[in-house]
Design a protein around this motif. Structure first.
Motif, PDB file in Angstrom:
ATOM      1  N   MET A  17       0.847  -1.186   0.000  1.00 34.11           N
ATOM      2  CA  MET A  17       0.000   0.000   0.000  1.00 34.11           C
ATOM      3  C   MET A  17       0.885   1.239   0.000  1.00 34.11           C
ATOM      4  O   MET A  17       1.863   1.305   0.737  1.00 34.11           O
ATOM      5  CB  MET A  17      -0.906   0.001   1.238  1.00 34.11           C
ATOM      6  CG  MET A  17      -1.853  -1.175   1.286  1.00 34.11           C
ATOM      7  SD  MET A  17      -2.983  -1.188  -0.118  1.00 34.11           S
ATOM      8  CE  MET A  17      -3.774  -2.771   0.127  1.00 34.11           C
ATOM      9  N   GLY A  18       0.506   2.231  -0.811  1.00 33.68           N
ATOM     10  CA  GLY A  18       1.356   3.407  -0.933  1.00 33.68           C
ATOM     11  C   GLY A  18       2.633   3.033  -1.656  1.00 33.68           C
ATOM     12  O   GLY A  18       2.712   2.023  -2.353  1.00 33.68           O
ATOM     13  N   LYS A  19       3.651   3.835  -1.486  1.00 38.08           N
ATOM     14  CA  LYS A  19       4.939   3.548  -2.095  1.00 38.08           C
ATOM     15  C   LYS A  19       5.739   2.673  -1.147  1.00 38.08           C
ATOM     16  O   LYS A  19       5.828   2.958   0.044  1.00 38.08           O
ATOM     17  CB  LYS A  19       5.680   4.863  -2.363  1.00 38.08           C
ATOM     18  CG  LYS A  19       6.959   4.697  -3.135  1.00 38.08           C
ATOM     19  CD  LYS A  19       7.603   6.047  -3.413  1.00 38.08           C
ATOM     20  CE  LYS A  19       8.884   5.866  -4.240  1.00 38.08           C
ATOM     21  NZ  LYS A  19       9.539   7.171  -4.498  1.00 38.08           N
TER      22      LYS A  19
ATOM     23  N   CYS B 269       2.202   5.305   3.628  1.00 35.69           N
ATOM     24  CA  CYS B 269       1.516   4.113   4.127  1.00 35.69           C
ATOM     25  C   CYS B 269       2.255   2.879   3.611  1.00 35.69           C
ATOM     26  O   CYS B 269       2.338   2.645   2.407  1.00 35.69           O
ATOM     27  CB  CYS B 269       0.069   4.117   3.653  1.00 35.69           C
ATOM     28  SG  CYS B 269      -0.947   2.803   4.357  1.00 35.69           S
ATOM     29  N   MET B 270       2.807   2.108   4.517  1.00 32.34           N
ATOM     30  CA  MET B 270       3.660   0.992   4.116  1.00 32.34           C
ATOM     31  C   MET B 270       2.858  -0.290   3.915  1.00 32.34           C
ATOM     32  O   MET B 270       1.740  -0.425   4.412  1.00 32.34           O
ATOM     33  CB  MET B 270       4.748   0.761   5.165  1.00 32.34           C
ATOM     34  CG  MET B 270       4.221   0.415   6.551  1.00 32.34           C
ATOM     35  SD  MET B 270       5.496   0.373   7.815  1.00 32.34           S
ATOM     36  CE  MET B 270       6.487  -1.007   7.292  1.00 32.34           C
ATOM     37  N   ASP B 271       3.414  -1.205   3.195  1.00 26.36           N
ATOM     38  CA  ASP B 271       2.783  -2.506   2.983  1.00 26.36           C
ATOM     39  C   ASP B 271       3.093  -3.360   4.213  1.00 26.36           C
ATOM     40  O   ASP B 271       3.967  -4.226   4.188  1.00 26.36           O
ATOM     41  CB  ASP B 271       3.345  -3.154   1.707  1.00 26.36           C
ATOM     42  CG  ASP B 271       2.616  -4.446   1.359  1.00 26.36           C
ATOM     43  OD1 ASP B 271       1.609  -4.747   2.015  1.00 26.36           O
ATOM     44  OD2 ASP B 271       3.067  -5.142   0.435  1.00 26.36           O
ATOM     45  N   CYS B 272       2.344  -3.099   5.313  1.00 24.08           N
ATOM     46  CA  CYS B 272       2.726  -3.702   6.599  1.00 24.08           C
ATOM     47  C   CYS B 272       2.150  -5.099   6.816  1.00 24.08           C
ATOM     48  O   CYS B 272       2.304  -5.662   7.901  1.00 24.08           O
ATOM     49  CB  CYS B 272       2.329  -2.780   7.757  1.00 24.08           C
ATOM     50  SG  CYS B 272       0.605  -2.316   7.797  1.00 24.08           S
ATOM     51  N   GLY B 273       1.453  -5.632   5.834  1.00 27.11           N
ATOM     52  CA  GLY B 273       0.983  -7.010   5.960  1.00 27.11           C
ATOM     53  C   GLY B 273      -0.280  -7.123   6.800  1.00 27.11           C
ATOM     54  O   GLY B 273      -1.332  -7.509   6.317  1.00 27.11           O
ATOM     55  N   THR B 274      -0.176  -6.804   8.071  1.00 21.82           N
ATOM     56  CA  THR B 274      -1.325  -6.807   8.975  1.00 21.82           C
ATOM     57  C   THR B 274      -1.522  -5.393   9.496  1.00 21.82           C
ATOM     58  O   THR B 274      -0.864  -4.985  10.454  1.00 21.82           O
ATOM     59  CB  THR B 274      -1.122  -7.777  10.159  1.00 21.82           C
ATOM     60  OG1 THR B 274      -0.859  -9.089   9.655  1.00 21.82           O
ATOM     61  CG2 THR B 274      -2.355  -7.801  11.046  1.00 21.82           C
ATOM     62  N   PRO B 275      -2.387  -4.617   8.872  1.00 24.50           N
ATOM     63  CA  PRO B 275      -2.589  -3.232   9.311  1.00 24.50           C
ATOM     64  C   PRO B 275      -3.306  -3.176  10.665  1.00 24.50           C
ATOM     65  O   PRO B 275      -4.371  -3.772  10.836  1.00 24.50           O
ATOM     66  CB  PRO B 275      -3.465  -2.633   8.207  1.00 24.50           C
ATOM     67  CG  PRO B 275      -3.412  -3.606   7.072  1.00 24.50           C
ATOM     68  CD  PRO B 275      -3.202  -4.939   7.689  1.00 24.50           C
TER      69      PRO B 275
END
Length: 498
Positions: free
Chosen positions: A1-3, A46-52
């Motif tokens: 998500m996001g860059k 917004c990072m690709d944090c896997g489990t938001p």
């Protein structure tokens, strides 16, 4: 998500605020929304944090963590980053009926549980949310959604705050005929008369109410249930009733001199001030006018901060805010771990204004009011305090002890009590015959039904004083239950039983 690397490349940026000394000269909103470019950059963080964790919507250690309406935050952050504004709006309004309210006044528990916030400043979720909805209105993307068919069922909602409005919106879209009863002259509840205009412009509230009217919802104003119309008539006239009367029973300070002229509840003060801003014919009574007075606000929460901002605009001579707890730390303490809400020191908009005006932070910590003192005419002239020490007793419970020798006398002609609410006002509840518990309507979350068959309850009236975003949550959830009660099935969304 996001860059993928956005949170490492871009620093957090918040909305532009007007200069404090400029904005205290008027009642306009104190901040401006993001530009498209800034919103896009901030969405990239917004990072690709896997489990938001930003939308977990739960309570940790008694405080809200994550978004209680379970906004699809990573999804619309990504869409904003990619410039897909219309798609972002669709994702945002899928879970939140009123982003224009939460985007302005929500304390943003979503940001406290943002994964980026473990080590760096959180994504500016709240500001992006406001930008999306404001852009939607500006571009004409938000238009009345007229239900294609009606069910023939009628629902009455008592109270037009965020819970009542959310329930009305959902049930209207389900095809029911919805009528909202409000005792004030304008709809919106505390959105209108509890939050100052510089924090939430009342045109924003009126715009949403007008949209709901266009969609078929009927608002009956200046009507107090139990006085102007009986509860029995409402129960007999509607297939279902939802009590969304809020929690407006003030918590008081029963101290010596409490009845002095000049000691008032914060909400009375804020309501009167807002009415005078909206209607120049409404005059603020002298007792509730801070002009040229020494003002003391008792209570360290958002309502207290709103009183400070209002008193500044009225021309107070001095302002002090009392809080019973010690000053919060600059950084999270070891027992306040992510993703719990960060209990850290901050300067709210009102505190920034007061500091600029008076040259120092006006807050006093670990302080307790002992008594109010009047002059010969019964008007407040001063109050007495003592400093407190917060310790643990032999059972490990926190207790407050007075510190000898720290007594102090403060000049004051206006004291505003902003220490919260004890629950909802009882006359309306008694009129409907619903059971209560701890000054709230007794109705289980996820069911929302009272002891009276077709009468439901939601929002602060049921859960007690809480956040606007929880009120929206409860409005949406009670609508699900009412629709199912009326029709035997429902297509409205819910998360309670997931």
């Amino acid at each position: 998500m996001g860059k993928a690397t956005g949170f490492m490349e871009f620093e957090r940026q918040t909305a532009n605020e007007r200069k404090p000394m400029e904005r205290i000269g008027d009642w306009k909103e104190y901040s401006a929304p993001f530009s498209d470019e800034v919103a896009t950059t901030q969405g990239a963080r917004c990072m690709d944090c896997g489990t938001p964790f930003c939308h977990i919507g739960m309570e940790i250690d008694g405080a809200t963590s994550g978004c209680p309406v379970y906004n699809l935050i990573p999804e619309w952050n990504d869409l904003v980053y990619r410039g897909k504004w219309k798609e972002a709006l669709k994702r945002l309004t899928k879970t939140n009926n009123f982003p224009e309210f939460t985007g302005r006044v929500c304390p943003a528990p979503c940001e406290g549980s943002c994964t980026v916030a473990i080590n760096d400043p959180a994504v500016t979720i709240k500001n992006i949310e406001q930008k999306i909805i404001d852009k939607g209105f500006e571009n004409g993307w938000i238009i009345p959604r007229i239900p294609k068919q009606r069910t023939g069922k009628k629902v009455a909602i008592i109270g037009s705050g965020p819970a009542g409005l959310a329930a009305a919106d959902q049930l209207n879209q389900a095809g029911h005929t919805v009528t909202v009863y409000e005792r004030e002259d304008r709809a919106g509840g505390l959105l209108t008369y509890g939050i100052p205009n510089m924090k939430l412009d009342k045109e924003v509230v009126a715009r949403r109410v007008h949209l709901l009217q266009q969609e078929g919802i009927d608002f009956i104003l200046n009507t107090e249930v139990g006085k102007d119309i009986s509860a029995e008539k409402i129960k007999d006239s509607y297939d279902s009733v939802i009590l969304c009367t809020g929690a407006q029973k003030h918590r008081d300070l029963p101290l010596e001199g409490r009845n002095a002229d000049g000691v008032r509840f914060a909400m009375d003060y804020l309501t009167t001030a807002t009415k005078s801003v909206l209607d120049t014919k409404v005059q603020v009574e002298d007792e509730l006018n801070a002009a040229d007075k020494d003002v003391i606000v008792i209570g360290g929460g958002d309502t207290g901060a709103d009183c400070i901002a209002t008193a500044l605009r009225q021309g107070a001579r001095s302002i002090v805010q009392f809080g019973k707890h010690p000053q919060l730390p600059i950084k999270r303490k070891d027992d306040n771990l992510w993703p719990a809400f960060p209990n850290v020191f901050s300067l709210e908009y009102a505190h920034k204004e007061a500091k600029e005006k008076f040259g120092e932070d006006i807050r006093e910590y670990s302080i307790q009011t002992k008594k109010f003192v009047t002059d010969d005419e019964g008007k407040l002239k001063e109050l007495h305090t003592v400093q407190m020490k917060k310790t643990r007793d032999e059972n490990g419970m926190f207790v407050f002890e007075e510190i000898p020798g720290t007594e102090k006398v403060w000049p004051a002609q206006l004291v505003l009590i902003a220490i919260g609410f004890e629950g909802t006002e009882q006359p309306v509840l008694e009129a409907f015959g619903v059971n209560t518990e701890r000054n709230r309507v007794k109705a289980k979350y996820g069911d929302f039904q009272t002891n009276i068959g077709h009468v439901f309850a939601a929002g602060d009236a049921r859960r007690g004083q809480s956040l606007i975003v929880w009120a929206i949550n409860e409005g949406r959830e009670v609508a699900y239950q009412v629709d199912q009660y009326l029709m035997g099935e429902t297509t409205l969304p819910t998360v309670v039983n997931m």
